[in-house]
Structure formats: C-alpha cells, structure tokens
Design an enzyme around this catalytic site. Structure first.
Site, short mmCIF file in Angstrom:
data_model
loop_
_atom_site.label_atom_id
_atom_site.label_comp_id
_atom_site.label_asym_id
_atom_site.label_seq_id
_atom_site.Cartn_x
_atom_site.Cartn_y
_atom_site.Cartn_z
CG ASP A 1 -1.93 -1.17 1.19
OD1 ASP A 1 -1.84 -2.02 0.29
OD2 ASP A 1 -2.80 -1.24 2.09
CE LYS B 1 -4.07 -4.26 1.32
NZ LYS B 1 -4.84 -3.28 2.09
CB CYS C 1 -1.99 -3.02 5.20
SG CYS C 1 -3.73 -2.46 5.13
C1 VGL Z 1 -4.52 0.64 5.79
C2 VGL Z 1 -6.07 1.56 7.20
C3 VGL Z 1 -7.04 1.44 6.25
C4 VGL Z 1 -3.12 0.21 5.56
C5 VGL Z 1 -5.50 0.50 4.83
O1 VGL Z 1 -2.68 0.14 4.39
O2 VGL Z 1 -2.41 -0.05 6.56
N1 VGL Z 1 -4.83 1.16 6.98
N2 VGL Z 1 -6.75 0.91 5.06
#
Ligand code: VGL
Ligand code: ZN
Length: 285
Positions: free
Chosen positions: A38, A158, A203
């Site tokens: 991410d 995802k 994540c």
């Molecule tokens: C994430 C919060 C919400 C992450 C993703 O990538 O850690 N955290 N969505």
C-alpha cells in the site's frame, strides 16, 4: 525411476535415466519475494489517510530492490482499492469520526447484516473507521510516484468488497475471501517474503501475520515501514516476533538474504557434484 536406472543394461540407457533423474530432482532453491504494501498517495504526505513520514519508506524500499535484485525473484505491490461508499469509511456511519471503532455483523456467508432482526448474525468484527481513502481509480489510490516500479511487478488489489475491510494482502478481515496473492507466490515457488510498506500497524502487520500462517519465512523490515499510530508499534512487533516473523532493519537483511542464498548455492553445488560423481562412478568412466 532409480530402479530403472540400476537395472539399465547399457551406458546409453544409464545416461538416459541419469538425465531423467537429474531433471526431475531439482536442488533446493529458496525463492524470495518482495511485498510492497500500500505505498499509495492516500497514505503519503498530503493524502487523506497520511501516515507520518510515510514517504520515508520509499528510498528504503527502492534500495532493497536495487541491492537484492539477484535474490528477489518476484516483486508484488498491494493496492488498497476501496468502493467510494466503503464500510470502513467514517463518512458512511452517521455521527462517527475517523479512528472510532464500531462492530460490524456478518451472516454465515460473510454478508453484512444491516438489519439484525432479519439477519442471522454469525460473525462480529471490530472495525476501525477511516477517512475516505484509496477510492478505486482515484489519484489517492495510485502508487507513490517515487516508488520504483517495473513492468513485471505484480499488483494485488484488496478492499474492493464494499462491505468488508481487508488489511492483509492475502485475506479480507473476516477471512471470507482471499486475494490471488498466495497462488501467485506458490506459482513462483516463493518460500521467503520480505514485507515492506504502509502501514506497519495495519496492512503490513496483518500481511506479515498471514504470510507466516501460510508457511512462508517472513522478514518484516522496520525501517521500510511506518505506523498509523506510533503507540501500536511495540505490541505489533512483539506479536509478530512471537509468531516467528523476523522483524529486522534493512541493514540486517544482508545477513539473512545472502546467507540463505549462499546456503542455496552450496546445496546446489553439492547436488551437482554428487550427481556427477555418481554418474561417473556407475558408468565407470
Ligand atoms: C490501511 C487503514 C485502512 C493500511 C489501509 O494500508 O495499513 N490502513 N486501510
Ligand atoms: Zn483501506
């Protein structure tokens, strides 16, 4: 096959079976994948869910790629990819603010129960609420522009099921659905994964945990990751270590990656040497 080899009457047949045996008995290879979790504009400075110093992970990740180019056989980028009315967004819950927690109920098929009287609740999950982020096809969902990216990198998306969140790049938070990540790693005979990216306490944490659960040897790189909430870090690291995840700095990676590839080279060389020796001995050359 070995039986056929032993019983082979002439040299040509022995050579034939030797080649067959060698080709179906591969030496032990330890294939390594780099997982970049991410690293998207929404989590970088200026993004809607900006992680403090999130951009600092980019040069560290790029360096790992460059330095271990020969050891990393696959690079996977995960991409948080949410519907614009995703259930994890505080904006979808009247009177709720980001970082508040709610409970979400699901039926036995993993469908969100919006009406408890008509729905048979089978699972209840705690859901932290977030600002709207990483919406499908938005600039927020794009990868950080300074992150090195190659054409054969694999992208795993995802969080696109609107009614459930997905912190791990392997499974959604209820374990109802899986992404293609595990199959991709297995198809490339990956045994070791290096986990980097954002965010350390969500994540990256859940992806590392699932990778270990699935049987991979896991290295979580601390300086290639940053948390949403700094206070979560000691608990997260302790938990990962208790599960057998190696939590290390990128500077220590050299000790693990090159030693494992040195061991692999050593095993491969021994394998070739012993195979040749046996062949030579049995053929009486
Ligand atoms: C994430 C919060 C919400 C992450 C993703 O990538 O850690 N955290 N969505
Ligand atoms: Zn998200």
């Amino acid at each position: 096959m070995t039986y056929m080899w032993i019983n082979a009457k002439d040299d040509v047949t022995k050579w034939f079976w030797t080649l067959v045996i060698l080709s179906v008995t591969p030496p032990v290879f330890s294939n390594t994948a780099l997982l970049i979790i991410d690293v998207q504009n929404c989590f970088l400075p200026g993004g809607s869910l900006a992680v403090t110093n999130g951009d600092h992970v980019i040069p560290v990740i790029n360096d790992i790629r460059r330095k271990y180019e020969n050891q990393i056989s696959l690079t996977v980028l995960s991409q948080d990819w949410h519907c614009q009315d995703h259930v994890s967004f505080a904006s979808q819950h009247a009177g709720k603010q980001p970082l508040e927690t709610i409970t979400l109920d699901y039926d036995r098929n993993g469908h969100l129960c919006s009406n408890k009287t008509t729905c048979q609740v089978e699972y209840s999950l705690n859901q932290t609420l977030w600002p709207d982020h990483c919406v499908i096809n938005s600039t927020g969902a794009e990868f950080g522009s300074r992150l090195d990216h190659k054409t054969d990198d694999v992208i795993v998306r995802k969080g696109y099921h609107c009614e459930i969140d997905s912190y791990s790049a392997f499974f959604d938070n209820g374990g109802f659905t899986k992404t293609e990540l595990e199959d991709i790693l297995n198809a490339h005979n990956i045994t070791t994964v290096i986990v980097t990216g954002l965010a350390l306490d969500f994540c990256v944490y859940y992806t590392s945990k699932d990778a270990k659960k699935l049987g991979f040897d896991v290295y979580m790189i601390k300086d290639a990751s940053r948390p949403v909430i700094q206070q979560n870090v000691p608990t997260v690291i302790k938990d990962l270590e208790s599960l057998g995840v190696h939590v290390i700095d990128s500077s220590s990676l050299v000790n693990f990656i090159s030693s494992s590839s040195a061991a692999t080279t050593c095993l491969t060389m021994s394998y070739i040497y012993i195979s040749l020796l046996l062949t030579v001995l049995y053929l009486g050359i």
